[in-house]
Design an enzyme around this catalytic site. Structure first.
Site, PDB file in Angstrom:
ATOM      1  N   ASP A   1       0.874  -1.168   0.000  1.00  0.00           N
ATOM      2  CA  ASP A   1       0.000   0.000   0.000  1.00  0.00           C
ATOM      3  C   ASP A   1       0.912   1.218   0.000  1.00  0.00           C
ATOM      4  O   ASP A   1       1.754   1.362   0.890  1.00  0.00           O
ATOM      5  CB  ASP A   1      -0.884   0.021   1.247  1.00  0.00           C
ATOM      6  CG  ASP A   1      -1.945  -1.071   1.220  1.00  0.00           C
ATOM      7  OD1 ASP A   1      -2.272  -1.550   0.122  1.00  0.00           O
ATOM      8  OD2 ASP A   1      -2.452  -1.438   2.293  1.00  0.00           O
TER       9      ASP A   1
ATOM     10  N   ASP B   1     -13.723  -4.395  -2.152  1.00  0.00           N
ATOM     11  CA  ASP B   1     -13.582  -4.264  -0.698  1.00  0.00           C
ATOM     12  C   ASP B   1     -14.955  -4.535  -0.095  1.00  0.00           C
ATOM     13  O   ASP B   1     -15.898  -3.773  -0.326  1.00  0.00           O
ATOM     14  CB  ASP B   1     -13.119  -2.850  -0.320  1.00  0.00           C
ATOM     15  CG  ASP B   1     -11.723  -2.536  -0.849  1.00  0.00           C
ATOM     16  OD1 ASP B   1     -10.942  -3.484  -1.035  1.00  0.00           O
ATOM     17  OD2 ASP B   1     -11.418  -1.352  -1.068  1.00  0.00           O
TER      18      ASP B   1
END
Length: 251
Positions: free
Chosen positions: A11, A130
């Site tokens: 990330d 997600d």
């Protein structure tokens, strides 16, 4: 049987690799190029880079990172974050990405998935989902997990496959960063609903969790961040463990 893949996830925000819990509380994990180089040497099958605060002001930053990583690392790179148009897909592929991950824009503009898959081929279009448990089902969230969509995750996965997504990157928001294992019920529900490969993400804390993701969740690949970034386990250890448990991996 196709070998199951182990994919470290980086990330990236403001040019650094970070890791959070449940999509917040970010802590610095280092320089992306250095980390990518280490994973390449450790035997990772692929790498996923997600620009988690992608906005117009750091869009060019991730392109520079992708170029730098691609010049040193020769395993497939999936890159996502802030992909809003077919031109963004083109720019990331040109910079050295092998696959481009589309998340929020798949919801706001599903046609983008179809257009990108038609132009570049399904094999390089990943849709990231997600999902969070809401009552008796899972709901899709966007904008880095901040915005509820009202969409059912299983139905959404089927729709994305029909529009041309060649792979689904499935993250359980409930498990993200918790190290309590994948949401196996979610992973299995989506694996059973579609034919494209599923990358399970969110919750790896032990090597057994990876085995469970493949065995019980029926994932084609397992993605992890914390356990690798902070040195708890190495990729080669994870592969050896999976192999001992009868899972085909590339050693």
């Amino acid at each position: 049987m196709l070998a199951k893949r182990i994919i470290p996830c980086l990330d990236v925000t403001n040019g650094r690799v970070v890791k959070g819990v449940n999509f917040v509380e970010l802590k610095d994990a280092g320089d992306p190029v250095e980390i990518a180089r280490g994973y390449n040497e450790a035997g990772a099958d692929e790498l996923t880079f997600l620009d988690i605060t992608a906005s117009s002001d750091n869009r060019d930053l991730i392109l520079h990172i992708v170029e730098a990583v691609a010049s040193e690392v020769f395993i497939p790179l999936t890159v996502g974050g802030g992909v809003r148009a077919v031109a963004d897909v083109q720019r990331l592929l040109n910079a050295g990405a092998d696959k481009v991950s589309i998340n929020t824009s798949a919801v706001t503009n599903p046609q983008l998935v179809k257009d990108a898959a038609d132009r570049y081929g399904s094999q390089c279009i990943v849709v990231a989902i997600d999902a969070k448990r809401v009552g008796d089902h899972w709901e899709v969230f966007t904008h880095g997990g901040r915005t509820a969509t009202g969409l059912d995750a299983v139905e959404w996965a089927k729709k994305m496959e029909s529009l041309g997504a060649g792979e689904l990157l499935l993250t359980s928001m409930d498990r993200d960063g918790t190290k309590t294992g994948f949401d196996l019920e979610l992973t299995r529900a989506i694996s059973d609903a579609v034919d494209v490969p599923i990358v399970a993400s969110g919750g790896v804390g032990t090597l057994q969790h990876m085995v469970d993701g493949v065995r019980e969740g029926r994932a084609d690949a397992v993605l992890a961040a914390s356990i690798f970034h902070f040195g708890e386990y190495r990729v080669d250890e994870a592969k050896a463990y999976m192999k001992r448990h009868g899972i085909e991996v590339r050693l």
